[in-house]
Design a protein around this motif. Structure first.
Motif, short mmCIF file in Angstrom:
data_model
loop_
_atom_site.label_atom_id
_atom_site.label_comp_id
_atom_site.label_asym_id
_atom_site.label_seq_id
_atom_site.Cartn_x
_atom_site.Cartn_y
_atom_site.Cartn_z
N ILE A 137 0.91 -1.18 -0.06
CA ILE A 137 -0.09 0.00 -0.09
C ILE A 137 0.94 1.24 0.24
CG2 ILE A 137 -1.84 1.03 1.30
CD1 ILE A 137 -2.65 -1.60 0.32
N LYS A 138 0.68 1.99 -1.12
CA LYS A 138 1.79 3.24 -1.11
C LYS A 138 0.78 4.51 -1.10
CE LYS A 138 4.93 3.26 -4.54
NZ LYS A 138 6.31 3.57 -3.81
N LEU A 139 1.05 5.19 0.10
CA LEU A 139 0.38 6.62 0.20
C LEU A 139 1.24 7.39 -0.46
CD1 LEU A 139 -1.36 4.71 2.18
CD2 LEU A 139 -1.00 6.71 3.87
N LEU A 140 0.70 8.36 -1.31
CA LEU A 140 1.26 9.58 -1.94
C LEU A 140 0.87 10.71 -1.36
CD1 LEU A 140 2.04 9.64 -5.72
CD2 LEU A 140 1.45 11.75 -4.68
N PHE A 141 1.51 11.86 -0.87
CA PHE A 141 1.28 12.98 -0.39
C PHE A 141 1.69 13.99 -1.26
CE2 PHE A 141 1.09 10.14 3.32
CZ PHE A 141 -0.22 10.17 3.66
N ASN A 142 0.97 14.83 -1.73
CA ASN A 142 1.44 15.85 -2.54
C ASN A 142 0.83 17.30 -2.12
OD1 ASN A 142 -1.04 15.11 -3.63
ND2 ASN A 142 -0.72 16.01 -5.65
N SER A 143 1.57 18.13 -2.75
CA SER A 143 1.43 19.58 -1.93
C SER A 143 0.87 20.52 -2.84
CB SER A 143 2.79 20.27 -1.67
OG SER A 143 3.50 20.02 -2.69
N ASP A 144 0.45 20.28 -4.11
CA ASP A 144 -0.08 21.31 -5.22
C ASP A 144 -1.24 20.95 -5.96
OD1 ASP A 144 1.18 19.43 -6.82
OD2 ASP A 144 2.19 20.77 -7.97
N GLU A 145 -2.05 20.18 -5.34
CA GLU A 145 -3.24 19.73 -6.26
C GLU A 145 -4.15 20.77 -6.45
OE1 GLU A 145 -7.10 18.41 -7.09
OE2 GLU A 145 -6.77 19.43 -5.18
N GLU A 146 -4.47 22.01 -5.45
CA GLU A 146 -5.29 22.75 -5.73
C GLU A 146 -4.75 23.98 -6.68
OE1 GLU A 146 -8.10 22.51 -4.77
OE2 GLU A 146 -8.22 21.56 -2.71
N LEU A 147 -3.36 23.63 -7.14
CA LEU A 147 -2.94 24.53 -8.21
C LEU A 147 -2.77 23.84 -9.61
CD1 LEU A 147 0.09 26.15 -6.06
CD2 LEU A 147 -2.22 27.17 -6.37
N GLY A 148 -3.34 22.54 -9.45
CA GLY A 148 -3.27 21.74 -10.85
C GLY A 148 -2.28 20.88 -10.71
N SER A 149 -1.82 20.65 -9.59
CA SER A 149 -0.49 19.27 -9.42
C SER A 149 0.46 19.24 -10.70
CB SER A 149 -1.34 18.15 -9.55
OG SER A 149 -2.34 18.09 -8.58
N GLU A 150 0.85 20.86 -11.06
CA GLU A 150 1.78 20.58 -11.95
C GLU A 150 3.29 19.95 -11.69
OE1 GLU A 150 2.39 24.10 -14.49
OE2 GLU A 150 0.25 24.32 -14.49
N ASN A 151 3.62 20.18 -10.16
CA ASN A 151 4.74 19.88 -9.91
C ASN A 151 4.88 18.32 -9.22
OD1 ASN A 151 6.75 22.05 -9.88
ND2 ASN A 151 5.12 22.99 -9.02
N SER A 152 3.63 17.61 -9.10
CA SER A 152 3.30 16.50 -8.68
C SER A 152 2.90 15.22 -9.66
CB SER A 152 2.60 16.36 -7.49
OG SER A 152 1.37 16.86 -7.79
N MET A 153 2.33 15.82 -10.96
CA MET A 153 1.78 14.84 -11.77
C MET A 153 2.42 13.89 -12.35
SD MET A 153 0.64 16.58 -15.38
CE MET A 153 0.70 18.43 -15.20
N ASP A 154 3.79 14.04 -12.69
CA ASP A 154 4.84 13.18 -13.11
C ASP A 154 4.86 11.84 -11.92
OD1 ASP A 154 5.18 14.61 -15.35
OD2 ASP A 154 7.07 15.28 -15.03
#
Ligand SMILES: [Zn+2]
Length: 382
Positions: A137-154
């Motif tokens: 089970i891999k949890l992924l926590f990102n920080s820019d979803e509300e901005l469009g996830s440009e830095n985490s989409m990759d």
């Protein structure tokens, strides 16, 4: 085992609420790296204490993203949780975490701090019951979803590709699971006309505002209630002063589409807008941000499996049956072809609004649901 999960969640309600309280109390506005990093640190320590192996992906301008791996197995289930909220730092002081009856409020509680809490609590419950899922089970926590996830989409797409299925812990739609989401396009239109005195020589000007008015109506004609396509000119402005034919105007355009086919067709239509006035010039930049999450065969299969798996829990588990208008990181995950269930997070309302709230009893049900799904996911055959 589902019975035991349910009972333990019910017996330990206050523990779950305390964790939710802690998470809401760490403000994490997308634009504020130090604050989101505080939450990232808090959550990574929680994960570690639960047995997770953390891996950090440092960010320069946004909070650091991280993943945490639990258990082991040849297959992986990806669980998407974004840490950021739309609420500027200081909002918490005005609207602190509050509980009244079955309702809890606080900035970002519905979108999606309750989802993060559900993920961590599901793992704690399984650990303490002494049961081990047969799947990584891999949890992924990102920080820019509300901005469009440009830095985490990759990162999201890379991990989705390697995963058997993905669960997105975004909030539900009126309690329902999201099996389809519209794709989102974001465009910027700039118009160049020609300035002239509005009184003495208006005939020598080309009004960028009049051109803009034509373009707004054209864009509006792309709305289609049958296909579900929506186009909105959200901000439009032009001109400088009253007595000048305006030389410049601009607009921000939002596009929502149900299918990949419509995405490319509408993208093309918006990018090929033509000027109506002689001599005016248009420039369109932007494009599709999140691809549509189509209700694929894989998603339907996963939904049916999940519904069957949790049926003895005696909790609500139904899908929306239509593509919801809001995009999420589930869109990026689904675009890799991996089956996704989205909206597994909180039940409530008011995302991005001041009346944001969650229902506490449903919050506990969602912990039981997620724990049951990850414990049994090895039985799901694609
Ligand atoms: Zn969200």
């Amino acid at each position: 085992m589902l019975d035991e999960i349910y009972k333990k969640v019910q017996n330990e309600k206050s523990q779950s609420i305390n964790l939710l309280n802690d998470i809401v109390n760490i403000e994490s506005f997308s634009g504020s790296k130090p604050n989101v990093d505080n939450l990232s640190k808090f959550l990574s320590e929680k994960c570690q204490a639960l047995g997770g192996k953390n891996k950090f992906f440092p960010q320069k301008d946004f909070g650091d993203n991280f993943t945490s791996d639990f258990y082991s197995g040849s297959d992986t289930v990806l669980i998407l949780c974004h840490m950021d909220t739309v609420w500027p730092i200081g909002t918490l002081q005005e609207r602190p975490f509050t509980i009244e009856g079955n309702i809890a409020t606080g900035p970002g509680i519905f979108d999606m701090k309750v989802g993060i809490t559900i993920a961590l609590e599901a793992i704690r419950i399984l650990n303490e019951l002494g049961v081990t899922p047969k799947t990584n089970i891999k949890l992924l926590f990102n920080s820019d979803e509300e901005l469009g996830s440009e830095n985490s989409m990759d990162l999201i797409q890379e991990e989705s590709r390697k995963s058997k299925v993905a669960f997105c812990l975004e909030s539900s739609f009126k309690g329902m699971i999201k099996t389809a989401r519209k794709g989102v396009g974001m465009y910027y239109l700039s118009i160049n006309g020609k300035a002239a005195h509005a009184g003495s020589e208006p005939e020598n000007g080309i009004s960028a505002n009049v051109e803009l008015a034509h373009q707004i109506l054209k864009l509006n004609s792309f709305n289609n209630s049958e296909t579900g396509t929506t186009v909105n000119t959200g901000r439009a402005e032009g001109g400088v002063v009253r007595n000048q034919i305006p030389a410049k105007a601009e607009a921000l355009i939002d596009l929502r589409v149900v299918t990949n086919y419509d995405a490319s067709e509408l993208d093309n239509k918006i990018k090929s807008l033509k000027p109506v006035l002689d001599g005016s010039k248009l420039k369109v930049t932007g494009g599709m941000n999140r691809p549509p999450m189509e209700r694929t065969e894989g998603i339907v299969k996963l939904y049916k499996w999940a519904k069957e798996t949790v049926k003895d829990l005696n909790v609500d588990f139904i899908e929306t049956g239509f593509p919801v208008g809001g995009g999420s990181d589930g869109n990026f995950a689904a675009a890799t072809g991996t089956p996704v269930l989205d909206g597994l997070g909180g039940v409530g309302d008011g995302a991005h609004a001041e009346h944001e709230y969650i229902e506490i009893d449903k919050f506990h049900d969602k912990i039981s649901i997620l724990a049951s799904l990850i414990l049994n996911i090895h039985n799901f055959k694609i």
